[in-house]
Structure formats: structure tokens, C-alpha cells
Design an enzyme around this catalytic site. Structure first.
Site, PDB file in Angstrom:
ATOM      1  N   ILE A 131      21.042   6.276 -22.253  1.00  0.00           N
ATOM      2  CA  ILE A 131      19.991   5.483 -22.902  1.00  0.00           C
ATOM      3  C   ILE A 131      19.102   6.365 -23.766  1.00  0.00           C
ATOM      4  O   ILE A 131      18.836   6.063 -24.931  1.00  0.00           O
ATOM      5  CB  ILE A 131      19.157   4.726 -21.846  1.00  0.00           C
ATOM      6  CG1 ILE A 131      20.010   3.649 -21.172  1.00  0.00           C
ATOM      7  CG2 ILE A 131      17.922   4.090 -22.483  1.00  0.00           C
ATOM      8  CD1 ILE A 131      19.327   2.974 -19.992  1.00  0.00           C
ATOM      9  N   ALA A 181      13.092   7.240 -19.980  1.00  0.00           N
ATOM     10  CA  ALA A 181      14.494   6.842 -19.800  1.00  0.00           C
ATOM     11  C   ALA A 181      15.077   7.643 -18.638  1.00  0.00           C
ATOM     12  O   ALA A 181      16.045   8.385 -18.796  1.00  0.00           O
ATOM     13  CB  ALA A 181      15.280   7.076 -21.084  1.00  0.00           C
ATOM     14  N   HIS A 213      50.990   6.796 -36.281  1.00  0.00           N
ATOM     15  CA  HIS A 213      50.407   7.768 -37.220  1.00  0.00           C
ATOM     16  C   HIS A 213      50.115   7.061 -38.540  1.00  0.00           C
ATOM     17  O   HIS A 213      50.932   6.292 -39.021  1.00  0.00           O
ATOM     18  CB  HIS A 213      51.391   8.920 -37.460  1.00  0.00           C
ATOM     19  CG  HIS A 213      50.921   9.881 -38.514  1.00  0.00           C
ATOM     20  ND1 HIS A 213      49.969  10.846 -38.252  1.00  0.00           N
ATOM     21  CD2 HIS A 213      51.257  10.004 -39.829  1.00  0.00           C
ATOM     22  CE1 HIS A 213      49.741  11.533 -39.362  1.00  0.00           C
ATOM     23  NE2 HIS A 213      50.522  11.043 -40.334  1.00  0.00           N
TER      24      HIS A 213
END
Length: 467
Positions: free
Chosen positions: A186, A270, A446
Site C-alpha cells: 500500500i 500504511a 514469441h
């Protein structure tokens, strides 16, 4: 008379609403109760709206700093912060309405209100003023009430100056300076978002490196990228206090015994989450808790009360939406009597949606060594990928960790473009018990970025072609 259901679910987040839909599919008469919009934190204030913000930042960053590499030139490039925020909120509104439609489509009853357990089989529903609106009964009850950001006394969140992720994604004005406390997913995602838009960002982390749960090599690569772009990063640093001083926030930090004061317009806390266990009547029923989360049997998600179950963030880590959804499905299938293998918590992908993206699954190199494995490690840099070259995304690498003895894929770690999409192949390979050579011998299209997974496996065994 109370309305009677077979399954009642408290909470309509990614665990609750998914459990409700699966229960209905299995023939249960089901109700989901939530006082807010369905989707929980994830759809309303987390996973989805933050990815909208991050995409805005990515586009602006690419045009501003890399447009000329593609022959694209702009004059007076700018953005409107309020419109970026509005787009995020609009997307959240639309997706939560879609969830409401899914609930209706699957004939799940939806009650808007706060559900509180009053007995083993009864839930009373309260309105926003705390008044009872109705009572329902259910044979089985699933608690999916989620989690909320942790708040510490020395970092007093006021949601105006010292904020959580909820406020960080809906600010009315862009801060000139932002201090982020905590460098998990976060914190790092918001660091990238605000950095790109021109905010001066400082990140403080108490552990040795940012994204502490990630492989050290990946974290160090991202840290170098962020520092090069101008983010100040303090690791092995404790926050002693955060105080509002006028129009600024003063943060006092301690790094290796050295104190320092930092200031910013806003401080984003956070530093983890804690389960929403208060006010639902859990204690009155004697439902067992552990570290502010509900304790469950991970085979069935049953609590110590026989007909009451719990799933998602409220039962503890990993606090991830995809884990909650998986637990919800597993739980209702267990109630139905379907005997599934337990969820493999060692094979849960973790993703951080900054740029370059970070994604991982399984063991880190450090953990694998601690567990005593002899390793074969393969790396493939995107610098050597033709597709990465063509799309201008050459930063980062794929790192695969194998058990040298049996060839078992122990872990995968990716930093670079579309890492959060690529990690699904590694998770599937681990779930199917793929070996290094089975990955090498699987023909990959690819040009694709996914070839880098095959090349990393080949590198581990000395068979890489393009490095």
C-alpha cells in the site's frame, strides 16, 4: 417472524459476496448483510480504485518521460488532480453496482444494515442510527467483516493531516509533500502515484528494505529505482511520533540511534491492518479470537461455535482480496459437504502495482536457504527480452528458485512490466508441481514477456539461449 435462511453472511467484500454467490449456486437460500456498498474495501477503497489511480500515473509518466522514445511529442502536458480522483471514484461506483447486479442475478437476498449476532442462529440488523430494522435466522453464519488500517498512539490518525489509504485516494488537493510510514504494498503504490504527479515523497520503513516480504534482490532493485527518481527512503527506521503543527505534520524518526525531524503537508500511515471484530456480538457468543482476528479451522473456516464460520481479512493474514474470495468459496463448499483440498497458503501470489511492478509467489531465496534447500537459481533480465525492448519496458527481471535435488519450483519473483500478470504462470506451475525442465520444455509464444519465465528456468540449468 424472522426471515429464515440457510446461510447468512456478515460483510459483502470480496470474501462475503463471492461466498454468497457460490452458496446460491449450491442451492442454499442465502442473504448477505452489509451497511455499505458491496465490494468491501477492495472495490470501494482499495484494489480497484487504486489501480485506476496508478494507471493514470503510469500513462502520465510514460508520455512525459518516455514519449519521445516512441516519436510522440506533447506541448504543455498537464493533468487535473481532481479529474484523476473522480475517474477512480466513478470506476469504483460502477464496479460495486455490477456486484449488486450479480447478487440479484444469483437470487441472493441483500440487506443494507449492520448485522449483529444475538444468538448462534440469529442476527439483528441495525440501521445507520443503531435502530433495529429486522431479525433474521440462519442455519449457518459466515463472518466476513474484513479489516481496517491499524492506528498507533504515536501516529494519531485524524484523517485530515495524518491519513490512511482511504483518504489518500480521495484528497481534494494534491499535497506538495507526503511522508509515508510503512513500505509494504500500500505504501509503495501511493509513493509511486504521488511521485509521478510531482509530490515530494518520503518513505519510512522499520525493516531492512522496502517491500519487506519480497525477495531482497527485488526490493533492492525497486529501492534504487525510487531513489533515482527522487523518493527519500529511510529503512531500519522507527517513527517516534507524528504531530500536527499548524498546516504541517512533524514526524520524528530514529535511525540507528540518530533522531531526525521531517515535515510534510500530509502523512500517510500504511503500517498494517487489524480485524473488524468489535460490535458484532462475537464476545457474547464466545467466539474465539487471536491477535484481534477470529480463530478458525483452516480446513473448513469453522470457528469454535459449530455453525459459525469466518473468512477473509477478519481471520488474519494474508490480507488479500483473492485469498478472501478463495476462502469464501472453500467455506461454503465445506458446508455443502464438498471435500476439497485445503487452500495452499504457500502458493498465494503477492502483487505491488507500482512501476516497475513487483509480484511473487512461494519462497524467497533467503527463506529457501533458511529451510535447508540446496538451490538452483535462474534469472532473466527484461533487458534481454525482445518484447520488452519493443515496448520500451526493459527494467527488471524474472527470478526462479528451484530445489537442486528434485527440480521443484520453490518460488518465483518478478520485477518489471506486467509482473502482476506474469506471476499467474509461476503460481500455476507450482500448483501443478512443475519442475525446471517442464517449464523449459513448454513452448512459449514469441515475442512475449512470458518467455522470460522460460528463459529464467533455462538459466537455472545452464540452458538459457538469450543471455
Amino acid at each position: 417472524m424472522p426471515n429464515k435462511y440457510q446461510i447468512a453472511i456478515l460483510g459483502g467484500g470480496p470474501g462475503g459476496y463471492v461466498a454468497a454467490i457460490r452458496a446460491a449456486q449450491l442451492g442454499f437460500k442465502t442473504v448477505v448483510i452489509d451497511k455499505d456498498n458491496l465490494g468491501g474495501i477492495c472495490l470501494n477503497w482499495g484494489c480497484i480504485p487504486t489501480k485506476s489511480l496508478l494507471k493514470n500515473a503510469e500513462i502520465y509518466d510514460n508520455v512525459k518521460n518516455h514519449g519521445k522514445d516512441f516519436g510522440i511529442y506533447t506541448k504543455d502536458l498537464s493533468f487535473k488532480f481532481d479529474e484523476i480522483i473522480k475517474r477512480s471514484r466513478d470506476i469504483s461506483d460502477k464496479i460495486t453496482k455490477n456486484v449488486e447486479m450479480l447478487i440479484k442475478k444469483n437470487k441472493v437476498d441483500r440487506i443494507r444494515g449492520f448485522g449483529k449476532l444475538i444468538s448462534q442462529n440469529e442476527i439483528k440488523v441495525l440501521d445507520k442510527d443503531g435502530k433495529k430494522t429486522e431479525t433474521i435466522t440462519a442455519d449457518f453464519i459466515i463472518i466476513a467483516t474484513g479489516a481496517r488500517p491499524k492506528v498507533f498512539p504515536n501516529i494519531p490518525v485524524d484523517r485530515e493531516n495524518i491519513i490512511t489509504s482511504t483518504e489518500a485516494m480521495s484528497l481534494s488537493e494534491q499535497p506538495k509533500e507526503l511522508i509515508i510510514i510503512g513500505a509494504g504494498a500500500i505504501g509503495i503504490e501511493f509513493a509511486y502515484f504521488y511521485l509521478v504527479l510531482g509530490t515530494k515523497v518520503t518513505v519510512i520503513e522499520m525493516m531492512d528494505h522496502i517491500l519487506p516480504v519480497e525477495d531482497v534482490e527485488v526490493s533492492q532493485t525497486l529501492e534504487k529505482n525510487f531513489k533515482k527518481r527522487g523518493i527519500d527512503i529511510y529503512t531500519k527506521t522507527m517513527v517516534e511520533s507524528a504531530q500536527v503543527k499548524g498546516k504541517k505534520v512533524l514526524v520524528t524518526i530514529n535511525q540507528n540511534g540518530q533522531k531526525k525531524e521531517l515535515t510534510a503537508d500530509k502523512v500517510l500511515s500504511a503500517i498494517g491492518v487489524t480485524g473488524n471484530v468489535e460490535g458484532f456480538g462475537l464476545e457474547e457468543l464466545g467466539i474465539e479470537l487471536f491477535k484481534n482476528h477470529i480463530k478458525v479451522d483452516k480446513k473448513t473456516y469453522q470457528t469454535n461455535v459449530s455453525n459459525i464460520y469466518a473468512i477473509g481479512d477478519v481471520i488474519g493474514p494474508p490480507w488479500l482480496a483473492h485469498v478472501a474470495s478463495a476462502e469464501g468459496i472453500h467455506c461454503v463448499e465445506a458446508i455443502k459437504g464438498i471435500n476439497n483440498p485445503e487452500i495452499d497458503y504457500a502458493n498465494i501470489p503477492g502483487c505491488t502495482y507500482c512501476q516497475p511492478q513487483v509480484a511473487s509467489v512461494g519462497l524467497t531465496e533467503t527463506k529457501a536457504i533458511e529451510l535447508g534447500y540446496e538451490l538452483k537459481i535462474g534469472k532473466f533480465p527484461f533487458m534481454a527480452s525482445g518484447k520488452a525492448f519493443a515496448v520500451g519496458e526493459r527494467e527488471g527481471f524474472v527470478k526462479l528458485i528451484f530445489d537442486a535435488k528434485y527440480g521443484e519450483l520453490l518460488g518465483g519473483h518478478i520485477i518489471g512490466s506486467e509482473a502482476t500478470e506474469l506471476i499467474a504462470e509461476v503460481a500455476l506451475a507450482r500448483a501443478m508441481e512443475a519442475t525446471g525442465h517442464s517449464i523449459i520444455k513448454t513452448v512459449h509464444a514469441h515475442p512475449t514477456l512470458s518467455e522470460s519465465i522460460m528463459e529464467a528456468a533455462a538459466n537455472a540449468y545452464g540452458e538459457a539461449i538469450h543471455i
